[in-house]
Design an enzyme around this catalytic site. Structure first.
Site, mmCIF file in Angstrom:
data_model
loop_
_atom_site.group_PDB
_atom_site.id
_atom_site.type_symbol
_atom_site.label_atom_id
_atom_site.label_comp_id
_atom_site.label_asym_id
_atom_site.label_seq_id
_atom_site.Cartn_x
_atom_site.Cartn_y
_atom_site.Cartn_z
ATOM 1 N N LEU A 138 -122.498 104.716 19.189
ATOM 2 C CA LEU A 138 -123.820 104.917 18.593
ATOM 3 C C LEU A 138 -124.154 103.855 17.552
ATOM 4 C CD1 LEU A 138 -124.436 108.736 17.976
ATOM 5 C CD2 LEU A 138 -125.906 107.126 19.181
ATOM 6 N N CYS B 242 -154.743 105.428 22.934
ATOM 7 C CA CYS B 242 -155.830 106.086 22.202
ATOM 8 C C CYS B 242 -156.705 106.946 23.111
ATOM 9 C CB CYS B 242 -156.688 105.057 21.491
ATOM 10 S SG CYS B 242 -155.787 104.089 20.260
ATOM 11 N N GLU C 186 -130.620 114.132 13.256
ATOM 12 C CA GLU C 186 -131.332 113.148 12.443
ATOM 13 C C GLU C 186 -130.422 112.007 12.004
ATOM 14 O OE1 GLU C 186 -134.429 112.907 12.198
ATOM 15 O OE2 GLU C 186 -134.967 114.855 13.034
ATOM 16 N N TRP D 206 -131.799 119.338 20.457
ATOM 17 C CA TRP D 206 -131.800 119.835 19.083
ATOM 18 C C TRP D 206 -133.024 120.688 18.773
ATOM 19 C CZ3 TRP D 206 -131.113 114.683 20.422
ATOM 20 C CH2 TRP D 206 -132.258 113.891 20.438
ATOM 21 N N ARG D 207 -133.927 120.830 19.748
ATOM 22 C CA ARG D 207 -135.088 121.693 19.550
ATOM 23 C C ARG D 207 -134.857 123.107 20.059
ATOM 24 N NH1 ARG D 207 -139.760 117.308 21.377
ATOM 25 N NH2 ARG D 207 -139.913 116.268 19.353
ATOM 26 N N TYR E 89 -123.932 102.115 13.572
ATOM 27 C CA TYR E 89 -124.226 102.629 12.224
ATOM 28 C C TYR E 89 -123.189 103.692 11.825
ATOM 29 C CZ TYR E 89 -128.589 100.112 12.618
ATOM 30 O OH TYR E 89 -129.528 99.127 12.771
#
Length: 399
Positions: free
Chosen positions: A106, A225, A63, A50-51, A108
């Protein structure tokens, strides 16, 4: 009067300290974060489908799919879905059953219906052209503040903030925010910081870098970090509490549910039913199932307790003889943990008459079951039946 003195426990507990006003109030801090984060993203970003072509439709689909789902799981579904519905117009004119089938696996599924409704709204209310303002985008079914921000920034490069699972974790560490992330005060504070951080130009790249940092380095446990490009600007890292924040209220344990279903076979065909509207699994197919105990999220209960054979008769009109449990499936749905016992069963009558909560009941040959849209538990049973066809033949022959 002076402020009360802190106890020794409060002094020793880094989370008991009062939060500072926040580094996001300093424009120079924000500039440093943006510069370092975007520079890191240019070489660290993942090549996600999707990019490559950031149209608002593709962003909306991705999304919606990514809600409560991992990127790894979504990639093949996204590519198949776009092959079947390459434009928002193609999705808008599709039948709901087609959309649910393309989404199958998927979870949901409410999101699939909302995506379908959003596509239809774009076509009927906006002439097929995707809206470009925050209010009109948020008016689309299923589109909240985060998804609207993703569309506005990724597709149109508008300075819209985003706060989702990854970025709220990153923000809470940058701000050394100690309060429960689920509280309204925490959400308001994080959105406020996100609004200050998003640049007026290059908002899409920044927001994607922001999310990528949370996905790859600033992970829920053991954040990396030492290689984080923004570690020097991170309040939690400076205080040494990066492993202690964010803080969230523990989830309640799942509610236990017990169900039973019949794998009913008659003359080589299997009995399946389609759920009616208005309840969980709306318009999905399943094997006839009754609720046994626990909370009933799917409306499979009767006023009086019944055994499986009687439940199947009331649901479908078919008389059956129930045999042994042949498979047990455990799955989670909403706040429930379900134990589903599947029984081998023989159909003793042919005529079907769908009962409460159902719209259809059919006898279907096993090789055609793959064309129907099943929930995850039923799909596992379909697969199991295909591998144990001989067992069912033996059970049938014993009528």
């Amino acid at each position: 009067m002076g402020r009360p003195r802190k106890s020794k426990i409060e002094k020793d507990d880094p989370l008991a300290a009062e939060p500072s006003p926040g580094p996001d109030l300093d424009p120079n801090w924000g500039s440093r974060v943006r510069e370092r984060l975007v520079a890191w993203y240019e070489h660290a970003k993942r090549p996600l489908p999707w990019r490559t072509d950031q149209t608002p439709y593709r962003i909306l689909v991705s999304e919606m799919m990514l809600v409560q789902t991992t990127v790894t799981a979504v990639v093949p579904y996204f590519e198949r879905f776009l092959n079947q519905f390459p434009t928002i117009q193609a999705l808008a004119v599709a039948d709901e059953a087609e959309v649910l089938k393309a989404w199958e696996g998927l979870g949901y599924y409410r999101r699939a219906r909302q995506l379908h409704a959003a596509a239809r709204a774009v076509v009927t209310e906006h002439g097929g052209t995707f809206p470009t303002t925050p209010d009109t985008i948020r008016a689309l079914p299923g589109v909240g503040r985060y998804i609207a921000g993703a569309i506005l920034s990724f597709a149109f490069d508008q300075p819209a903030p985003i706060v989702e699972a990854n970025t709220q974790r990153v923000l809470s560490r940058w701000l050394a925010w100690r309060e429960d992330l689920k509280s309204s005060r925490s959400q308001a504070r994080l959105w406020e910081a996100a609004e200050r951080l998003v640049p007026s130009q290059g908002a899409g790249v920044f927001n994607q870098a922001f999310m990528e940092l949370g996905a790859l380095l600033c992970t829920p446990r053991s954040p990396s970090c030492l290689v984080c490009p923004v570690a020097a600007e991170c309040g939690a890292r400076i205080l040494g509490i990066q492993d202690l924040v964010p803080t969230t209220t523990p989830k309640s344990p799942p509610l236990e549910v017990a169900e039973a279903c019949g794998l009913v076979v008659r003359d080589g065909r299997v009995l399946i039913v389609q759920r009616g509207p208005g309840r969980l699994w709306e318009h999905f197919w399943e094997f006839p199932t009754i609720h046994l105990n626990g909370v009933d999220p799917a409306g499979r209960s009767f006023a009086d307790p019944v055994d499986l054979a009687e439940g199947i008769r009331r649901f479908t009109g078919a008389r059956v003889r129930v045999g042994p449990v042949v498979q047990t499936v455990r799955y989670s749905v909403t706040k429930h943990r379900v134990k589903l016992d599947a029984y081998a069963a023989t159909g003793l009558s042919e005529e079907l008459n769908p009962g409460p909560g159902l719209v259809r009941a059919v006898w279907e040959v096993p090789e055609k079951l793959a064309a129907y849209t099943f929930g995850a538990a039923s799909r596992r049973l379909v697969s199991w039946m295909a591998k144990h066809e001989a067992d069912f033949h033996d059970f049938q022959s014993d009528r």
